[in-house]
Motif scaffolding. Structure first.
Motif, short mmCIF file in Angstrom:
data_model
loop_
_atom_site.label_atom_id
_atom_site.label_comp_id
_atom_site.label_asym_id
_atom_site.label_seq_id
_atom_site.Cartn_x
_atom_site.Cartn_y
_atom_site.Cartn_z
N THR A 1 -17.49 -92.33 -62.90
CA THR A 1 -18.51 -93.23 -62.69
C THR A 1 -19.61 -92.85 -63.56
OG1 THR A 1 -17.70 -93.85 -60.52
CG2 THR A 1 -19.95 -94.65 -61.20
N HIS A 2 -20.09 -91.57 -63.35
CA HIS A 2 -21.11 -91.16 -64.41
C HIS A 2 -20.82 -91.13 -65.68
CE1 HIS A 2 -24.54 -89.97 -61.59
NE2 HIS A 2 -23.57 -89.18 -60.80
N HIS A 3 -19.58 -90.73 -66.28
CA HIS A 3 -18.93 -90.83 -67.47
C HIS A 3 -19.11 -92.31 -68.23
CE1 HIS A 3 -16.45 -90.48 -71.02
NE2 HIS A 3 -15.67 -91.25 -70.50
N LEU A 4 -18.53 -93.20 -67.21
CA LEU A 4 -18.66 -94.63 -67.76
C LEU A 4 -20.08 -95.26 -67.74
CD1 LEU A 4 -15.58 -96.10 -65.76
CD2 LEU A 4 -15.94 -95.56 -68.45
N ALA A 5 -20.85 -94.88 -66.78
CA ALA A 5 -22.40 -95.29 -66.66
C ALA A 5 -23.11 -94.75 -68.10
CB ALA A 5 -23.10 -95.01 -65.29
N GLY A 6 -23.06 -93.58 -68.42
CA GLY A 6 -23.62 -93.00 -69.47
C GLY A 6 -23.19 -93.56 -70.58
N ILE A 7 -21.74 -93.52 -70.71
CA ILE A 7 -21.22 -94.19 -72.19
C ILE A 7 -21.92 -95.65 -72.27
CG2 ILE A 7 -19.41 -94.94 -73.41
CD1 ILE A 7 -20.03 -91.74 -73.70
N ARG A 8 -21.71 -96.41 -71.35
CA ARG A 8 -22.51 -97.94 -71.16
C ARG A 8 -24.05 -97.76 -71.83
NH1 ARG A 8 -21.47 -102.13 -67.51
NH2 ARG A 8 -21.19 -103.15 -69.45
N ALA A 9 -24.54 -96.68 -71.27
CA ALA A 9 -25.92 -96.66 -71.73
C ALA A 9 -26.02 -96.36 -73.29
CB ALA A 9 -26.69 -95.44 -71.04
N LEU A 10 -25.27 -95.45 -73.64
CA LEU A 10 -25.28 -95.37 -75.11
C LEU A 10 -24.82 -96.65 -76.12
CD1 LEU A 10 -23.58 -91.77 -75.43
CD2 LEU A 10 -25.89 -92.52 -75.54
N ASP A 11 -23.90 -97.41 -75.34
CA ASP A 11 -23.44 -98.68 -76.04
C ASP A 11 -24.66 -99.69 -76.10
OD1 ASP A 11 -20.52 -98.07 -75.89
OD2 ASP A 11 -20.27 -99.12 -73.73
N ALA A 12 -25.52 -99.64 -75.07
CA ALA A 12 -26.64 -100.29 -75.09
C ALA A 12 -27.74 -99.86 -76.31
CB ALA A 12 -27.42 -100.42 -73.65
N LEU A 13 -27.85 -98.55 -76.39
CA LEU A 13 -28.86 -97.99 -77.21
C LEU A 13 -28.27 -98.24 -78.71
CD1 LEU A 13 -29.43 -94.57 -75.66
CD2 LEU A 13 -31.14 -96.27 -76.05
N TYR A 14 -27.08 -98.36 -78.83
CA TYR A 14 -26.40 -98.37 -80.40
C TYR A 14 -26.13 -99.85 -80.46
CZ TYR A 14 -24.78 -93.59 -80.77
OH TYR A 14 -25.23 -92.05 -80.98
N GLY A 15 -26.32 -100.82 -79.43
CA GLY A 15 -26.25 -102.09 -79.90
C GLY A 15 -24.89 -102.61 -80.10
N MET A 16 -23.82 -101.89 -79.36
CA MET A 16 -22.52 -102.09 -79.51
C MET A 16 -21.79 -102.94 -78.55
SD MET A 16 -21.90 -97.81 -80.81
CE MET A 16 -20.50 -98.38 -81.61
#
Length: 392
Positions: A63-78
């Motif tokens: 869950t932490h892995h997915l939440a963290g990567i989803r935050a990066l998705d948002a930062l990158y606008g992906m």
């Protein structure tokens, strides 16, 4: 330096602190054993943060892995490629089988069945590309080629048979439907239509939809960066306490029934994903199918990569409930972050249940299991939780 331990540490202990006043008993669950890791992360390279967090909080690494990567998705606008989203979804639902299902089966069912379900969870995790305990499956905008290959070549038919067996195990449990009363807001993760989606882009707070991107201004901490921050959500024009997790998704059911419903939902989702699986002999894995649909970053005048956004939030409705990662960046370095665990978000609800139980002579263990804090005490057999009450 020599350290001497002269006290036995009970991993199954749970501490309940309470006080008395003219209004009655006010209790709270001691979650000091779940410290905030946010301050430790400032100054770290942003792309390393999800990996660091899942190692610091090893009970729910997926869950932490997915939440963290989803935050990066948002930062990158992906936006995430549909094929990659299916692998991420499979990994999420595997985590429900891995974290929640064996405990429920062991406590209310059969311990041998619980072991078999744990083994099934590991097989589903492997089908989503997870090897070992810590996942390296999702990447900004997609998943790794290794994860894509693992999914493409998994034995879907065998897994479907095992999932059908697990569905029968939980379907046979005798459950009640009496609701767990709560006077706050129920918060889950949803899609733009308001339907439950554990990897959705919205929070459904009762009947109101809040974009995950608005979480930094819509959720505040009453005690900022405390281990028990008592967060509130802005709904209907006012700040309200809230709860997350299976009980928030199924407020018409008692907490155990809600946990079983959550497990059944994940089993159904796994079946749906595997039923549309393309047999390995018919598929050629192409990495770009599982990669981002938009550029990861844009170069500045000097050819250096720049983040599209300076703030990004990732939300996942994990086995215990909503997990939120919010990252603020300067260049490629994390300047500030906020991580809100389900345990921290449910602390106010748990305090209410514990206070009511102490007032009425009710069962404290039932209240603790309902909120399901991410502490070892929840792994105790039914009736085996060591509950320590302290008046202050």
């Amino acid at each position: 330096m020599r350290l001497q331990l002269n006290e036995l540490v009970d991993p199954l202990a749970a501490r309940v602190l309470y006080s008395r006043s003219a209004e009655g008993i006010h209790a709270r669950f001691d979650i000091s054993g779940v410290p905030r890791v946010d301050p430790l992360l400032a100054g770290k390279p942003i792309d390393d943060v999800p990996s660091i967090v899942m190692r610091l909080c090893g009970l729910c690494p997926i869950t932490h892995h997915l939440a963290g990567i989803r935050a990066l998705d948002a930062l990158y606008g992906m936006s995430v490629a549909p094929a990659a989203q299916r692998v991420r979804q499979l990994l999420h639902h595997a985590s429900v089988l891995d974290v929640l299902a064996p405990r429920v089966a062991a406590i209310y069912g059969d311990r041998e069945q619980a072991r078999s379900i744990k083994q099934l969870a590991k097989r589903v995790c492997a089908a989503a590309g997870l090897e070992g305990h810590f996942p390296f499956v999702a990447v900004p905008g997609g998943v790794t080629e290794q994860a894509a290959s693992a999914f493409a070549h998994c034995d879907a038919r065998s897994l479907l048979d095992a999932v059908a067996w697990a569905h029968g195990v939980f379907g046979a449990l005798q459950l009640t439907t009496a609701p767990t009363l709560y006077d706050g807001v129920n918060v889950t993760v949803a899609n733009e239509s308001g339907d439950y989606d554990p990897l959705g882009d919205y929070l459904r707070a009762d009947d109101e939809l809040i974009p995950v991107a608005d979480v930094p201004v819509k959720i505040r901490e009453t005690y900022p960066f405390d281990s028990a921050p008592r967060p509130e959500i802005f709904v209907g024009g006012s700040w309200r306490t809230y709860r997350v997790g299976p009980a928030a998704r199924y407020p018409h059911r008692d907490a155990l029934s809600a946990q079983v419903e959550s497990i059944m939902d994940s089993l159904a989702a796994i079946s749906q994903i595997l039923s549309t699986h393309i047999p390995s002999e018919l598929v050629n894995v192409h990495a770009d199918t599982y990669a981002a649909e938009s550029p990861c970053s844009t170069p500045d005048a000097h050819g250096q990569d720049q983040r599209i956004h300076t703030v990004g939030t990732g939300a996942v409705d994990g086995p215990r409930g909503l997990l939120l990662h919010t990252y603020e960046v300067e260049g490629s370095v994390l300047s500030r972050c906020r991580i809100l665990s389900p345990t921290a978000q449910n602390e106010t609800w748990l305090a209410q249940m514990l206070s009511e139980a102490l007032e009425s002579g009710g069962d404290l263990e039932t209240a603790i299991r309902a909120a399901d804090p991410c502490l070892p005490c929840t792994a105790a057999p039914l009736g085996g939780m060591t509950i320590i009450t302290e008046e202050n």
